[in-house]
Design an enzyme around this catalytic site. Structure first.
Site, mmCIF file in Angstrom:
data_model
loop_
_atom_site.group_PDB
_atom_site.id
_atom_site.type_symbol
_atom_site.label_atom_id
_atom_site.label_comp_id
_atom_site.label_asym_id
_atom_site.label_seq_id
_atom_site.Cartn_x
_atom_site.Cartn_y
_atom_site.Cartn_z
ATOM 1 N N SER A 21 123.182 51.657 -86.030
ATOM 2 C CA SER A 21 121.820 50.979 -85.531
ATOM 3 C C SER A 21 122.188 49.559 -85.268
ATOM 4 O O SER A 21 121.094 48.802 -85.785
ATOM 5 C CB SER A 21 120.829 51.453 -86.576
ATOM 6 O OG SER A 21 120.593 52.728 -86.384
ATOM 7 N N PRO A 22 123.290 49.133 -84.637
ATOM 8 C CA PRO A 22 123.430 47.814 -84.578
ATOM 9 C C PRO A 22 122.664 47.006 -83.514
ATOM 10 O O PRO A 22 122.634 45.730 -83.673
ATOM 11 C CB PRO A 22 125.133 47.690 -84.099
ATOM 12 C CG PRO A 22 125.482 49.031 -83.489
ATOM 13 C CD PRO A 22 124.543 49.939 -84.206
ATOM 14 N N TYR A 37 123.751 65.964 -87.758
ATOM 15 C CA TYR A 37 123.157 65.685 -86.308
ATOM 16 C C TYR A 37 122.947 67.145 -85.350
ATOM 17 O O TYR A 37 124.006 67.676 -85.094
ATOM 18 C CB TYR A 37 124.069 64.674 -85.668
ATOM 19 C CG TYR A 37 124.422 63.446 -86.445
ATOM 20 C CD1 TYR A 37 123.406 63.098 -87.154
ATOM 21 C CD2 TYR A 37 125.471 62.697 -86.050
ATOM 22 C CE1 TYR A 37 123.516 61.905 -87.934
ATOM 23 C CE2 TYR A 37 125.678 61.410 -86.725
ATOM 24 C CZ TYR A 37 124.489 61.066 -87.667
ATOM 25 O OH TYR A 37 124.909 59.799 -88.190
#
Length: 337
Positions: free
Chosen positions: A209-210, A58
């Site tokens: 990514s819920p 990231y």
């Protein structure tokens, strides 16, 4: 609102919803300012979040540095998770890193040493293999992580985007604390096998990514608002052909959330928490307001019929487009329908 029960993650008990830190530095267009990122991170601590998830990839190290700079003074208050095996490498020597998957033991150990410095800590609580490098046996990669456990540099091992069979092979080498995979109303691959495998092996399932990469929040009304370098532009569900069709689902979902007395993001998170006590969602955000909204989802009591209706409305049969472009599929090991 009720007080939520904490959920098991390896040797820890954590708040049912953690924080995915990726978009504070990476992937979804221009990152927020450092001041805004600090507000989100410290606001998460104040809201009771005690699982923070980052990775070497990231921002090509920038996100780990951010986490270290801001959260190091509070290190005893949270479980720190990061990842190795996929990072930025300056292949051309032009100062522009490219994403490389490399699961060789020496690379994983070197990545960990660099991460410890960036994170300003002596030990990483949960260290994931970000992607299984299929040129290296899973046993060799996990063996290297097991060495790091013995050396006291990491406390537990996780895997990301792996199948149930790969999890079992890895677990035979060293106990796996968590598997992290995309899981939401619109991404159900985990339901094929790995969700059950985690339950049987007493492995936490960490859902990234819920809220469907922002789709289920209702905030993204048009893909034209996405930044040029936003990774969602390359994802089929956000294509000009598929997104208008998916938006039709969203309108009905927003109405359902209103009936349930919560926001769309909260309904998505409540549905996810209801799928198993071993599931821990880690939504990401650049907004303190959205963070607080997400965290409160664990305290809500939503009628079962509303949760069931969400499941019926948005699922793998009703969503338009696969979750990844074809070029990405060889990089992941998760089962597919």
């Amino acid at each position: 609102m009720s007080t939520p029960h904490k959920r098991k993650l390896g040797p820890w008990s954590v708040y049912p919803i953690g924080l995915g830190c990726m978009n504070l530095s990476h992937a979804y267009g221009v990152p927020p300012s450092r001041a805004q990122a600090e507000r989100v991170l410290l606001g998460a601590l104040d809201a009771g979040v005690d699982l923070f998830d980052t990775a070497a990839l990231y921002g090509f190290g920038a996100n780990e540095t951010l986490i270290g700079d801001i959260l190091a003074p509070h290190r005893q208050r949270f479980v720190l998770a990061s990842k190795c095996g996929m990072q930025g490498v300056d292949v051309q020597g032009d100062g522009k890193p490219v994403r490389v998957i490399d699961g060789r033991p020496a690379t994983l150990k070197a990545t960990c040493e660099a991460a410890l410095k960036r994170l300003r800590t002596d030990v990483i609580d949960l260290y994931y293999l970000h992607r299984w490098d299929k040129q290296v046996s899973i046993e060799d990669s996990v063996g290297a992580l097991a060495d790091l456990v013995r050396e006291g540099k990491i406390r537990s091992i996780g895997l990301s985007e792996v199948s149930a069979s790969t999890l079992c092979k890895a677990h035979a080498v060293h106990p796996i604390a968590a598997v992290q995979t995309e899981y939401s109303l619109w991404s159900r691959n985990a339901e094929i096998a790995v969700l059950q495998a985690c339950q049987e092996l007493d492995v936490a399932f960490v859902a990234f990514s819920p809220v469907a990469r922002g789709f289920l929040t209702g905030a993204l009304r048009s893909i034209n608002s996405l930044a040029d370098k936003d990774i969602r532009r390359a994802m089929p569900r956000f294509s000009p052909q598929n997104y208008p069709l998916n938006m039709q689902l969203l309108q009905a979902f927003e109405q359902l959330a209103q009936q349930a007395g919560c926001t769309p993001a909260q309904l998505a998170l409540v549905w996810l928490l209801a799928q198993g006590e071993h599931i821990i969602p880690i939504p990401g955000t650049t907004s303190l307001e959205h963070l607080q909204e997400d965290v409160q989802a664990a305290q809500l009591t939503i009628a079962p019929q509303h949760v069931a209706a969400a499941d019926t409305l948005i699922n793998r049969h009703s969503v338009h487009g696969p979750r990844y472009p074809a070029s990405t599929l060889p990089e992941i090991d998760t089962e597919d329908f």
